[in-house]
Design an enzyme around this catalytic site. Structure first.
Site, PDB file in Angstrom:
ATOM      1  N   GLY A 237       0.715  -1.181   0.143  1.00  0.00           N
ATOM      2  CA  GLY A 237      -0.028  -0.065  -0.059  1.00  0.00           C
ATOM      3  C   GLY A 237       0.699   1.226  -0.089  1.00  0.00           C
ATOM      4  O   GLY A 237       2.052   1.405  -0.790  1.00  0.00           O
ATOM      5  N   VAL A 241       1.356   4.521   5.287  1.00  0.00           N
ATOM      6  CA  VAL A 241       0.873   3.475   6.062  1.00  0.00           C
ATOM      7  C   VAL A 241       1.958   2.487   6.280  1.00  0.00           C
ATOM      8  O   VAL A 241       2.149   1.904   7.309  1.00  0.00           O
ATOM      9  CB  VAL A 241      -0.297   2.952   5.387  1.00  0.00           C
ATOM     10  CG1 VAL A 241      -0.820   1.450   6.109  1.00  0.00           C
ATOM     11  CG2 VAL A 241      -1.554   3.568   5.246  1.00  0.00           C
ATOM     12  N   GLU A 259       5.765  -3.330   0.556  1.00  0.00           N
ATOM     13  CA  GLU A 259       5.563  -2.872  -0.628  1.00  0.00           C
ATOM     14  C   GLU A 259       4.959  -1.636  -0.839  1.00  0.00           C
ATOM     15  O   GLU A 259       3.651  -1.838  -0.587  1.00  0.00           O
ATOM     16  CB  GLU A 259       5.367  -4.062  -1.777  1.00  0.00           C
ATOM     17  CG  GLU A 259       5.102  -3.880  -3.169  1.00  0.00           C
ATOM     18  CD  GLU A 259       4.290  -4.546  -3.884  1.00  0.00           C
ATOM     19  OE1 GLU A 259       4.422  -4.506  -5.327  1.00  0.00           O
ATOM     20  OE2 GLU A 259       3.743  -5.486  -3.556  1.00  0.00           O
ATOM     21  N   CYS A 293       1.214  -0.072  -8.999  1.00  0.00           N
ATOM     22  CA  CYS A 293       2.543   0.210  -8.535  1.00  0.00           C
ATOM     23  C   CYS A 293       3.672   0.197  -9.524  1.00  0.00           C
ATOM     24  O   CYS A 293       4.946   0.689  -9.720  1.00  0.00           O
ATOM     25  CB  CYS A 293       3.151  -0.390  -7.397  1.00  0.00           C
ATOM     26  SG  CYS A 293       3.190  -2.363  -7.525  1.00  0.00           S
TER      27      CYS A 293
END
Length: 424
Positions: A237, A241, A259, A293
Protein backbone atom coordinates in the site's frame (compact mmCIF):
# COMPACT_ATOMS: atom_id res chain seq x y z
CA UNK A 1 -30.50 7.61 -17.06
CA UNK A 2 -31.01 3.87 -17.55
CA UNK A 3 -32.09 1.49 -14.83
CA UNK A 4 -29.51 -0.19 -12.64
CA UNK A 5 -28.59 -3.52 -14.29
CA UNK A 6 -29.59 -6.62 -12.35
CA UNK A 7 -26.54 -8.46 -11.02
CA UNK A 8 -25.95 -11.65 -9.12
CA UNK A 9 -26.64 -10.92 -5.44
CA UNK A 10 -23.82 -11.42 -2.98
CA UNK A 11 -24.24 -14.40 -0.66
CA UNK A 12 -25.08 -13.18 2.84
CA UNK A 13 -22.13 -14.94 4.49
CA UNK A 14 -19.65 -13.27 2.12
CA UNK A 15 -20.52 -9.95 3.77
CA UNK A 16 -19.00 -11.19 7.05
CA UNK A 17 -15.66 -11.99 8.65
CA UNK A 18 -14.33 -15.56 8.55
CA UNK A 19 -12.77 -16.59 11.87
CA UNK A 20 -11.93 -20.11 13.02
CA UNK A 21 -13.90 -21.69 10.20
CA UNK A 22 -17.09 -19.67 10.74
CA UNK A 23 -18.60 -16.61 9.09
CA UNK A 24 -19.53 -13.94 11.62
CA UNK A 25 -20.35 -10.21 11.75
CA UNK A 26 -18.08 -7.67 13.40
CA UNK A 27 -18.35 -7.48 17.15
CA UNK A 28 -19.47 -3.85 16.84
CA UNK A 29 -22.22 -4.69 14.35
CA UNK A 30 -21.01 -1.89 12.07
CA UNK A 31 -21.00 -2.24 8.28
CA UNK A 32 -19.57 -0.40 5.27
CA UNK A 33 -21.24 0.02 1.87
CA UNK A 34 -19.35 -1.33 -1.13
CA UNK A 35 -20.32 0.18 -4.50
CA UNK A 36 -19.42 -0.55 -8.09
CA UNK A 37 -17.03 2.22 -9.27
CA UNK A 38 -18.31 1.83 -12.83
CA UNK A 39 -21.91 2.49 -11.74
CA UNK A 40 -22.36 4.04 -8.31
CA UNK A 41 -26.03 3.08 -8.29
CA UNK A 42 -24.97 -0.55 -8.00
CA UNK A 43 -24.62 -1.29 -4.29
CA UNK A 44 -22.68 -4.54 -4.01
CA UNK A 45 -23.44 -5.02 -0.31
CA UNK A 46 -23.04 -3.93 3.28
CA UNK A 47 -19.81 -5.55 4.42
CA UNK A 48 -18.84 -5.93 8.05
CA UNK A 49 -16.55 -3.25 9.51
CA UNK A 50 -14.16 -4.77 12.04
CA UNK A 51 -12.11 -3.33 14.85
CA UNK A 52 -9.59 -4.58 17.39
CA UNK A 53 -11.98 -7.07 19.00
CA UNK A 54 -12.39 -8.94 15.72
CA UNK A 55 -8.65 -8.92 15.08
CA UNK A 56 -8.14 -10.34 18.58
CA UNK A 57 -10.49 -13.24 17.87
CA UNK A 58 -8.84 -13.95 14.52
CA UNK A 59 -5.33 -13.97 15.98
CA UNK A 60 -6.46 -16.29 18.77
CA UNK A 61 -7.92 -18.70 16.22
CA UNK A 62 -4.74 -18.60 14.14
CA UNK A 63 -2.58 -19.21 17.23
CA UNK A 64 -4.69 -22.23 18.20
CA UNK A 65 -4.44 -23.70 14.69
CA UNK A 66 -0.69 -23.10 14.42
CA UNK A 67 0.69 -26.30 16.04
CA UNK A 68 -1.40 -28.63 13.92
CA UNK A 69 -0.73 -26.76 10.69
CA UNK A 70 3.00 -26.59 11.42
CA UNK A 71 3.09 -30.35 12.11
CA UNK A 72 1.39 -31.14 8.80
CA UNK A 73 4.61 -30.61 6.85
CA UNK A 74 5.20 -28.59 3.66
CA UNK A 75 4.28 -31.28 1.15
CA UNK A 76 0.83 -31.86 2.63
CA UNK A 77 0.37 -28.13 3.10
CA UNK A 78 1.18 -27.69 -0.59
CA UNK A 79 -1.64 -30.06 -1.48
CA UNK A 80 -4.09 -27.53 -0.03
CA UNK A 81 -2.61 -24.79 -2.23
CA UNK A 82 -2.99 -27.02 -5.27
CA UNK A 83 -6.62 -27.62 -4.32
CA UNK A 84 -7.11 -23.87 -3.92
CA UNK A 85 -5.72 -23.37 -7.42
CA UNK A 86 -8.33 -25.81 -8.74
CA UNK A 87 -11.01 -23.81 -6.95
CA UNK A 88 -9.89 -20.64 -8.74
CA UNK A 89 -9.91 -22.46 -12.08
CA UNK A 90 -13.41 -23.84 -11.51
CA UNK A 91 -14.70 -20.43 -10.36
CA UNK A 92 -12.79 -18.27 -12.84
CA UNK A 93 -15.87 -16.44 -14.11
CA UNK A 94 -17.14 -15.77 -10.58
CA UNK A 95 -13.81 -14.24 -9.52
CA UNK A 96 -13.48 -12.30 -12.77
CA UNK A 97 -16.94 -10.78 -12.36
CA UNK A 98 -16.31 -9.89 -8.71
CA UNK A 99 -13.00 -8.16 -9.45
CA UNK A 100 -14.53 -6.13 -12.28
CA UNK A 101 -17.60 -5.22 -10.27
CA UNK A 102 -15.92 -3.97 -7.09
CA UNK A 103 -12.49 -2.83 -8.34
CA UNK A 104 -13.57 -1.63 -11.77
CA UNK A 105 -10.89 -3.12 -14.01
CA UNK A 106 -11.63 -4.42 -17.50
CA UNK A 107 -12.84 -8.00 -17.76
CA UNK A 108 -9.67 -8.96 -19.62
CA UNK A 109 -7.56 -7.41 -16.85
CA UNK A 110 -9.60 -9.19 -14.18
CA UNK A 111 -9.34 -12.54 -15.96
CA UNK A 112 -5.58 -12.06 -16.26
CA UNK A 113 -5.45 -11.43 -12.50
CA UNK A 114 -7.20 -14.75 -11.82
CA UNK A 115 -4.66 -16.47 -14.06
CA UNK A 116 -1.82 -14.76 -12.18
CA UNK A 117 -3.23 -15.93 -8.83
CA UNK A 118 -3.40 -19.51 -10.10
CA UNK A 119 0.18 -19.28 -11.33
CA UNK A 120 1.34 -18.02 -7.93
CA UNK A 121 -0.35 -20.96 -6.22
CA UNK A 122 1.20 -23.41 -8.66
CA UNK A 123 4.68 -21.94 -8.20
CA UNK A 124 4.40 -21.77 -4.41
CA UNK A 125 3.15 -25.35 -4.09
CA UNK A 126 6.19 -26.42 -6.12
CA UNK A 127 8.48 -24.93 -3.49
CA UNK A 128 7.35 -27.46 -0.89
CA UNK A 129 10.26 -29.83 -1.55
CA UNK A 130 12.79 -27.00 -1.34
CA UNK A 131 12.06 -25.92 2.24
CA UNK A 132 14.73 -28.07 3.87
CA UNK A 133 17.74 -26.75 5.75
CA UNK A 134 21.43 -27.27 5.04
CA UNK A 135 24.34 -29.07 6.60
CA UNK A 136 27.49 -27.05 7.27
CA UNK A 137 31.13 -27.86 8.14
CA UNK A 138 31.82 -27.76 11.88
CA UNK A 139 35.01 -26.54 13.53
CA UNK A 140 34.81 -29.02 16.41
CA UNK A 141 35.49 -32.76 16.14
CA UNK A 142 32.53 -35.12 16.44
CA UNK A 143 30.17 -32.19 15.77
CA UNK A 144 27.37 -32.19 13.23
CA UNK A 145 26.12 -28.72 12.19
CA UNK A 146 22.84 -28.26 10.41
CA UNK A 147 20.03 -25.76 9.94
CA UNK A 148 16.30 -26.23 9.60
CA UNK A 149 13.37 -23.95 8.84
CA UNK A 150 10.52 -23.13 11.18
CA UNK A 151 7.46 -20.95 10.51
CA UNK A 152 7.35 -17.50 12.07
CA UNK A 153 3.96 -18.19 13.63
CA UNK A 154 0.83 -16.09 13.18
CA UNK A 155 1.17 -13.47 10.45
CA UNK A 156 -1.02 -10.52 9.45
CA UNK A 157 -1.53 -9.99 5.73
CA UNK A 158 -2.77 -6.52 4.75
CA UNK A 159 -3.58 -6.26 1.06
CA UNK A 160 -4.60 -3.40 -1.28
CA UNK A 161 -7.53 -2.93 -3.61
CA UNK A 162 -5.80 -2.70 -6.98
CA UNK A 163 -5.10 -6.45 -7.24
CA UNK A 164 -7.76 -7.81 -4.86
CA UNK A 165 -7.07 -11.47 -5.68
CA UNK A 166 -3.48 -11.75 -6.89
CA UNK A 167 -1.83 -9.84 -4.04
CA UNK A 168 -3.70 -11.66 -1.26
CA UNK A 169 -2.77 -14.95 -2.94
CA UNK A 170 0.91 -14.10 -3.15
CA UNK A 171 0.82 -13.27 0.56
CA UNK A 172 -1.35 -16.18 1.69
CA UNK A 173 0.33 -18.90 -0.37
CA UNK A 174 3.93 -18.61 0.94
CA UNK A 175 2.72 -17.96 4.47
CA UNK A 176 0.63 -21.13 4.54
CA UNK A 177 3.20 -23.26 2.72
CA UNK A 178 5.87 -22.33 5.28
CA UNK A 179 3.61 -23.41 8.14
CA UNK A 180 2.40 -20.02 9.33
CA UNK A 181 -1.24 -19.36 10.08
CA UNK A 182 -2.68 -16.08 8.89
CA UNK A 183 -5.16 -13.27 9.34
CA UNK A 184 -5.98 -11.59 6.03
CA UNK A 185 -7.12 -7.95 6.25
CA UNK A 186 -8.04 -6.79 2.72
CA UNK A 187 -8.78 -3.27 1.57
CA UNK A 188 -12.28 -2.09 2.53
CA UNK A 189 -12.72 -1.10 -1.12
CA UNK A 190 -12.56 -4.72 -2.35
CA UNK A 191 -14.00 -6.97 0.37
CA UNK A 192 -15.95 -9.33 -1.88
CA UNK A 193 -12.97 -10.78 -3.73
CA UNK A 194 -11.20 -11.51 -0.44
CA UNK A 195 -14.34 -13.21 0.89
CA UNK A 196 -14.52 -15.39 -2.22
CA UNK A 197 -10.84 -16.32 -1.81
CA UNK A 198 -11.41 -17.28 1.81
CA UNK A 199 -14.46 -19.31 0.80
CA UNK A 200 -12.37 -21.09 -1.85
CA UNK A 201 -9.67 -21.88 0.72
CA UNK A 202 -12.26 -23.44 3.01
CA UNK A 203 -13.60 -25.54 0.12
CA UNK A 204 -10.00 -26.55 -0.66
CA UNK A 205 -9.79 -28.14 2.79
CA UNK A 206 -7.66 -25.57 4.59
CA UNK A 207 -8.29 -26.36 8.29
CA UNK A 208 -10.28 -24.04 10.53
CA UNK A 209 -8.23 -21.20 11.97
CA UNK A 210 -5.38 -21.49 9.47
CA UNK A 211 -6.67 -18.66 7.26
CA UNK A 212 -8.91 -16.05 8.85
CA UNK A 213 -10.52 -13.02 7.21
CA UNK A 214 -11.08 -9.70 9.00
CA UNK A 215 -12.82 -7.05 6.90
CA UNK A 216 -12.52 -3.35 7.63
CA UNK A 217 -10.26 -0.33 7.57
CA UNK A 218 -7.39 1.02 9.66
CA UNK A 219 -8.61 -0.09 13.10
CA UNK A 220 -8.40 -3.78 12.25
CA UNK A 221 -5.01 -3.40 10.59
CA UNK A 222 -3.56 -1.43 13.49
CA UNK A 223 -4.77 -4.09 15.91
CA UNK A 224 -2.89 -6.77 13.97
CA UNK A 225 0.32 -4.75 14.02
CA UNK A 226 0.04 -4.19 17.77
CA UNK A 227 -0.90 -7.74 18.73
CA UNK A 228 1.92 -9.51 20.62
CA UNK A 229 1.09 -12.89 19.06
CA UNK A 230 1.48 -11.60 15.51
CA UNK A 231 5.04 -12.47 14.47
CA UNK A 232 5.06 -10.77 11.08
CA UNK A 233 3.14 -8.33 8.89
CA UNK A 234 3.09 -8.26 5.10
CA UNK A 235 1.69 -5.00 3.75
CA UNK A 236 1.18 -3.59 0.26
CA UNK A 237 0.00 0.00 0.00
CA UNK A 238 0.99 3.58 0.60
CA UNK A 239 4.29 4.88 1.93
CA UNK A 240 2.54 6.65 4.81
CA UNK A 241 0.81 3.51 6.08
CA UNK A 242 3.88 1.36 5.49
CA UNK A 243 5.99 3.78 7.51
CA UNK A 244 3.42 3.73 10.32
CA UNK A 245 3.43 -0.09 10.38
CA UNK A 246 7.21 -0.28 10.45
CA UNK A 247 7.42 2.35 13.21
CA UNK A 248 4.70 0.76 15.33
CA UNK A 249 6.26 -2.69 15.10
CA UNK A 250 9.86 -1.63 15.68
CA UNK A 251 9.78 -1.59 19.53
CA UNK A 252 8.96 -5.30 19.59
CA UNK A 253 11.12 -6.16 16.55
CA UNK A 254 8.08 -7.12 14.47
CA UNK A 255 9.12 -8.57 11.13
CA UNK A 256 7.63 -6.50 8.34
CA UNK A 257 7.52 -6.96 4.59
CA UNK A 258 6.49 -3.73 2.87
CA UNK A 259 5.72 -3.03 -0.78
CA UNK A 260 5.09 0.70 -1.07
CA UNK A 261 4.77 1.56 -4.72
CA UNK A 262 7.06 3.38 -7.10
CA UNK A 263 7.46 6.06 -9.75
CA UNK A 264 8.31 4.14 -12.89
CA UNK A 265 9.87 5.78 -15.91
CA UNK A 266 10.03 4.91 -19.60
CA UNK A 267 13.00 6.50 -21.34
CA UNK A 268 12.48 7.49 -24.98
CA UNK A 269 15.74 8.34 -26.74
CA UNK A 270 16.35 10.04 -30.07
CA UNK A 271 16.85 6.73 -31.93
CA UNK A 272 13.68 5.12 -30.61
CA UNK A 273 10.96 3.59 -32.76
CA UNK A 274 8.36 6.14 -31.68
CA UNK A 275 5.32 4.07 -32.62
CA UNK A 276 6.52 1.17 -30.48
CA UNK A 277 7.43 3.58 -27.69
CA UNK A 278 3.91 5.01 -27.76
CA UNK A 279 2.44 1.48 -27.63
CA UNK A 280 4.51 0.69 -24.55
CA UNK A 281 3.71 3.95 -22.76
CA UNK A 282 0.00 3.73 -23.60
CA UNK A 283 -0.31 0.28 -22.04
CA UNK A 284 1.94 1.07 -19.08
CA UNK A 285 0.37 4.41 -18.16
CA UNK A 286 -3.32 3.79 -18.78
CA UNK A 287 -3.83 0.07 -18.33
CA UNK A 288 -6.02 -0.45 -15.23
CA UNK A 289 -6.39 3.36 -15.25
CA UNK A 290 -2.81 3.68 -13.99
CA UNK A 291 -3.70 2.05 -10.67
CA UNK A 292 -0.63 -0.16 -10.43
CA UNK A 293 2.62 0.30 -8.56
CA UNK A 294 4.28 -0.83 -11.80
CA UNK A 295 2.43 1.76 -13.92
CA UNK A 296 4.38 4.01 -16.26
CA UNK A 297 4.01 7.27 -14.38
CA UNK A 298 6.80 9.19 -16.13
CA UNK A 299 8.01 9.35 -19.71
CA UNK A 300 11.53 10.80 -19.84
CA UNK A 301 11.91 11.88 -23.46
CA UNK A 302 14.88 13.20 -25.41
CA UNK A 303 14.13 16.78 -26.44
CA UNK A 304 15.05 15.99 -30.05
CA UNK A 305 12.05 13.68 -30.45
CA UNK A 306 9.79 15.06 -27.75
CA UNK A 307 7.35 16.84 -30.09
CA UNK A 308 7.08 13.93 -32.51
CA UNK A 309 6.56 11.50 -29.63
CA UNK A 310 3.87 13.67 -28.03
CA UNK A 311 2.04 14.13 -31.32
CA UNK A 312 1.68 10.37 -31.68
CA UNK A 313 0.95 9.77 -28.00
CA UNK A 314 -1.69 12.48 -27.51
CA UNK A 315 -3.59 11.34 -30.58
CA UNK A 316 -3.75 7.79 -29.22
CA UNK A 317 -4.63 8.85 -25.66
CA UNK A 318 -7.42 11.16 -26.82
CA UNK A 319 -9.00 8.24 -28.69
CA UNK A 320 -9.05 5.87 -25.70
CA UNK A 321 -12.55 4.76 -24.80
CA UNK A 322 -13.25 5.13 -21.08
CA UNK A 323 -16.03 2.94 -19.78
CA UNK A 324 -17.23 0.13 -17.51
CA UNK A 325 -15.02 -2.89 -17.16
CA UNK A 326 -17.75 -5.24 -18.36
CA UNK A 327 -18.21 -3.30 -21.61
CA UNK A 328 -16.10 -5.09 -24.28
CA UNK A 329 -15.54 -1.76 -26.06
CA UNK A 330 -13.95 -0.10 -23.00
CA UNK A 331 -10.20 0.50 -23.10
CA UNK A 332 -9.72 2.38 -19.81
CA UNK A 333 -11.64 1.40 -16.68
CA UNK A 334 -12.86 3.73 -13.92
CA UNK A 335 -10.70 4.47 -10.90
CA UNK A 336 -11.69 2.67 -7.73
CA UNK A 337 -13.42 5.53 -5.89
CA UNK A 338 -14.81 8.98 -6.70
CA UNK A 339 -12.58 11.94 -7.53
CA UNK A 340 -14.11 14.84 -5.66
CA UNK A 341 -12.80 17.69 -7.79
CA UNK A 342 -10.55 18.23 -10.79
CA UNK A 343 -9.16 15.26 -12.63
CA UNK A 344 -11.02 15.86 -15.89
CA UNK A 345 -14.03 13.53 -15.51
CA UNK A 346 -14.66 11.45 -18.60
CA UNK A 347 -18.11 11.79 -20.13
CA UNK A 348 -19.79 10.21 -23.13
CA UNK A 349 -23.41 9.40 -24.00
CA UNK A 350 -24.77 6.47 -22.03
CA UNK A 351 -21.91 6.35 -19.52
CA UNK A 352 -23.36 5.68 -16.04
CA UNK A 353 -22.48 7.76 -13.03
CA UNK A 354 -19.17 6.33 -11.93
CA UNK A 355 -15.56 7.04 -11.04
CA UNK A 356 -14.38 7.88 -14.56
CA UNK A 357 -11.31 10.03 -15.14
CA UNK A 358 -10.08 11.22 -18.52
CA UNK A 359 -6.60 9.82 -19.37
CA UNK A 360 -4.23 12.75 -18.99
CA UNK A 361 -0.80 13.65 -20.42
CA UNK A 362 1.13 16.57 -18.90
CA UNK A 363 4.18 17.95 -20.70
CA UNK A 364 7.06 20.17 -19.52
CA UNK A 365 7.03 18.58 -16.07
CA UNK A 366 10.13 19.62 -14.02
CA UNK A 367 12.17 16.55 -13.10
CA UNK A 368 12.08 17.39 -9.37
CA UNK A 369 8.43 18.45 -9.11
CA UNK A 370 5.94 16.52 -7.00
CA UNK A 371 4.27 15.18 -10.12
CA UNK A 372 7.57 13.75 -11.34
CA UNK A 373 8.54 12.39 -7.92
CA UNK A 374 5.39 11.04 -6.27
CA UNK A 375 3.08 8.20 -7.24
CA UNK A 376 -0.25 9.33 -8.72
CA UNK A 377 -2.14 6.01 -8.99
CA UNK A 378 -4.40 7.27 -11.72
CA UNK A 379 -4.47 7.65 -15.52
CA UNK A 380 -1.91 10.47 -15.52
CA UNK A 381 1.41 10.55 -17.39
CA UNK A 382 4.11 13.14 -16.64
CA UNK A 383 6.40 13.88 -19.60
CA UNK A 384 9.87 15.09 -18.56
CA UNK A 385 12.40 16.44 -21.07
CA UNK A 386 15.96 15.10 -21.18
CA UNK A 387 19.15 16.02 -23.03
CA UNK A 388 20.36 12.64 -24.24
CA UNK A 389 21.00 9.28 -22.59
CA UNK A 390 23.06 10.34 -19.58
CA UNK A 391 20.62 13.07 -18.63
CA UNK A 392 17.63 10.73 -19.05
CA UNK A 393 19.26 8.11 -16.81
CA UNK A 394 19.98 10.68 -14.08
CA UNK A 395 16.39 11.90 -14.18
CA UNK A 396 14.94 8.39 -14.09
CA UNK A 397 17.16 7.39 -11.15
CA UNK A 398 16.75 10.54 -9.10
CA UNK A 399 13.87 10.24 -6.67
CA UNK A 400 13.32 11.39 -3.14
CA UNK A 401 12.76 7.74 -2.20
CA UNK A 402 14.29 4.80 -3.96
CA UNK A 403 17.56 2.97 -4.52
CA UNK A 404 19.46 6.18 -5.27
CA UNK A 405 18.45 7.82 -1.99
CA UNK A 406 17.39 11.44 -1.54
CA UNK A 407 17.56 13.83 -4.46
CA UNK A 408 20.58 16.16 -4.30
CA UNK A 409 20.11 19.77 -3.20
CA UNK A 410 19.78 22.38 -5.94
CA UNK A 411 22.93 24.08 -7.20
CA UNK A 412 23.37 27.74 -6.20
CA UNK A 413 21.39 30.43 -8.02
CA UNK A 414 19.13 28.09 -9.98
CA UNK A 415 15.43 27.37 -9.79
CA UNK A 416 13.78 24.02 -9.25
CA UNK A 417 12.22 24.17 -12.70
CA UNK A 418 15.44 24.82 -14.58
CA UNK A 419 18.14 22.88 -12.78
CA UNK A 420 19.23 19.46 -13.96
CA UNK A 421 20.03 16.56 -11.63
CA UNK A 422 23.81 16.58 -11.18
CA UNK A 423 26.04 13.67 -12.14
CA UNK A 424 26.55 10.99 -9.52
Amino acid sequence: MTDVPQRQPVAAHHLLNFIDGRWAPAASGRTRTNRNPADLRDRIGEFTESDGADAERAVAAAATALPGWRALGPIRRAAHLTALGRQLADREEEFTAAITREQGKLRAEARAEVARARAVLEFTAGQARLLGGVTAPAEEDRTFAYTFRRPLGVVGLVSPWNFPLAIPVWKVAPALLSGCTAVLKPSPLTPLTAALLTDAAQRAGVPDGVLNLVQGDAAAGAALVAHPQVAGISFTGSLAVGTAIHTAGAPRLLRTQLELGGKNAVIVLADADLDRAVDAVLHGAFGQAGQRCSATSRAVVDRRVRDAFLARLVKRVAALRVGPGDDPDSEVCPVVDPVLCGGGPAARPGLPEGCYVQPTVIRDVPWDSELAQEEVFGPVLAVVDADGFDDAMRIANCRERGPTGPAPPPPARTTASSRRPPRR
